[in-house]
Design a protein around this motif. Structure first.
Motif, PDB file in Angstrom:
ATOM      1  N   ARG A 191      37.456  11.198-150.295  1.00  0.00           N
ATOM      2  CA  ARG A 191      38.268  10.917-149.104  1.00  0.00           C
ATOM      3  C   ARG A 191      38.523  12.192-148.308  1.00  0.00           C
ATOM      4  N   ALA A 240      42.263  17.482-154.533  1.00  0.00           N
ATOM      5  CA  ALA A 240      42.276  16.102-155.029  1.00  0.00           C
ATOM      6  C   ALA A 240      43.135  15.989-156.283  1.00  0.00           C
ATOM      7  N   ARG A 285      49.696  12.427-144.426  1.00  0.00           N
ATOM      8  CA  ARG A 285      49.592  11.434-145.502  1.00  0.00           C
ATOM      9  C   ARG A 285      50.745  11.512-146.501  1.00  0.00           C
ATOM     10  N   SER A 303      46.691  16.006-155.231  1.00  0.00           N
ATOM     11  CA  SER A 303      47.037  14.711-154.627  1.00  0.00           C
ATOM     12  C   SER A 303      47.368  13.682-155.694  1.00  0.00           C
ATOM     13  N   ILE A 304      46.530  13.613-156.719  1.00  0.00           N
ATOM     14  CA  ILE A 304      46.710  12.617-157.772  1.00  0.00           C
ATOM     15  C   ILE A 304      47.874  12.983-158.694  1.00  0.00           C
ATOM     16  N   GLU A 310      39.382  10.564-154.600  1.00  0.00           N
ATOM     17  CA  GLU A 310      40.260  11.310-153.688  1.00  0.00           C
ATOM     18  C   GLU A 310      39.510  12.482-153.069  1.00  0.00           C
ATOM     19  N   ARG A 311      38.687  13.157-153.857  1.00  0.00           N
ATOM     20  CA  ARG A 311      37.883  14.253-153.331  1.00  0.00           C
ATOM     21  C   ARG A 311      36.939  13.756-152.235  1.00  0.00           C
ATOM     22  N   ARG A 322      51.180  14.355-155.673  1.00  0.00           N
ATOM     23  CA  ARG A 322      51.312  13.963-154.266  1.00  0.00           C
ATOM     24  C   ARG A 322      51.896  15.113-153.443  1.00  0.00           C
ATOM     25  N   LYS A 357      39.277   8.553-160.381  1.00  0.00           N
ATOM     26  CA  LYS A 357      40.353   8.559-159.385  1.00  0.00           C
ATOM     27  C   LYS A 357      40.365   9.885-158.607  1.00  0.00           C
ATOM     28  N   VAL A 358      40.229  10.996-159.343  1.00  0.00           N
ATOM     29  CA  VAL A 358      40.204  12.310-158.689  1.00  0.00           C
ATOM     30  C   VAL A 358      38.981  12.433-157.789  1.00  0.00           C
TER      31      VAL A 358
END
Length: 200
Positions: A192, A98, A67, A101-102, A189-190, A105, A185-186
Motif C-alpha cells: 500500500r 509497514a 491516515r 503501521s501494523i 501494508e508495504r 499505528r 499483513k506487513v
C-alpha cells in the motif's frame, strides 16, 4: 451495580492470547547481540531537517499523517528515522514503515499487555543491550531510538531465519504460525505504501 464492559474484556483476552507466543519464547529465541549498536541511536545532530525530505518521503508523510491522524512534523521525523534506520541495517524503508503501521499505528507511546512498547513494539526485557546502547530502557518511547532498535532487531531476525517472511514472523513472536499471517499483513501494508509512492 456496574457490570464490566464485555468489549474491553474480549479485547484484553484477544490481545493477551495473541501475545502468548512472545511471552513463552525461550531464552534461545531472543536475538543474540551481534555487536555494538551505538549507531542505531541517532545523535541529536543527525536529525534530518524537514526540508531535506525528498518528494517520495514527503508523499509518505502526507499519506501517513492523514491516515493515522498524526501531526505532519512528528510524521516527518518518523519517516526520516525509518529511512535512516532501514538504510543502516540494509532493510527496505517501506518495510520498516509497514511494521510501524501494523505494530503501533504510529503511536510512539503504544504499549501492549505483554510489555511491548513504542512504535515498533519492542519488549525491553528481550533487548536490554540494544536499548542500553540507545540510551537505556526509556529510549523505547523515543520515536527515533525505537525505530533504530526495532530495525536492528528485525534485520537480525531476517538474517537468523534466512527469509523475510520468517524474520517478520519471528519479530511478531508468531514463528509457529505456518500461515504467516503477520508477515502477509506487513507485506500488504508495504505494498500500500508503495502504491502511494507510485501515485505521487
Amino acid at each position: 451495580m456496574a457490570f464490566p464492559n464485555p468489549n474491553k474484556i474480549l479485547t484484553t483476552a484477544i490481545v493477551a492470547f495473541g501475545a502468548l507466543p512472545i511471552a513463552a519464547a525461550p531464552p534461545s529465541a531472543v536475538a543474540p547481540d551481534v555487536g555494538p549498536v551505538a549507531a542505531c541511536a541517532p545523535a541529536e545532530s543527525e536529525s534530518i531537517p524537514v526540508d531535506s525530505l525528498d518528494a517520495a518521503q514527503q508523499a509518505l508523510v502526507d499519506h501517513l499523517a492523514r491516515r493515522f491522524s498524526i501531526a505532519s512534523a512528528a510524521t516527518e521525523r518518523m519517516v526520516a528515522a525509518a529511512h535512516r534506520a532501514a538504510l543502516e541495517v540494509g532493510l527496505d524503508p517501506l518495510l520498516v514503515l509497514a511494521v510501524i503501521s501494523i505494530e503501533s499505528r504510529f503511536n510512539p507511546i503504544a504499549e501492549s499487555v505483554m510489555g511491548a512498547k513504542g512504535l515498533m513494539q519492542i519488549i525491553p526485557k528481550y533487548h536490554p543491550d540494544k536499548l542500553s546502547a540507545a540510551g537505556g530502557e526509556d529510549a523505547v518511547f523515543d520515536p527515533e531510538s525505537n525505530i533504530h532498535v526495532g530495525a536492528r532487531i528485525l534485520q537480525e531476525y531476517v538474517h537468523r531465519t534466512g527469509t523475510l517472511e520468517a524474520g517478520l514472523q519471528y519479530y511478531n513472536g508468531a514463528w509457529r504460525d505456518n500461515s504467516a499471517q503477520y508477515a502477509h499483513k506487513v507485506m500488504a501494508e508495504r505494498d500500500r505504501l508503495e502504491q502511494v509512492l507510485r501515485g505521487s
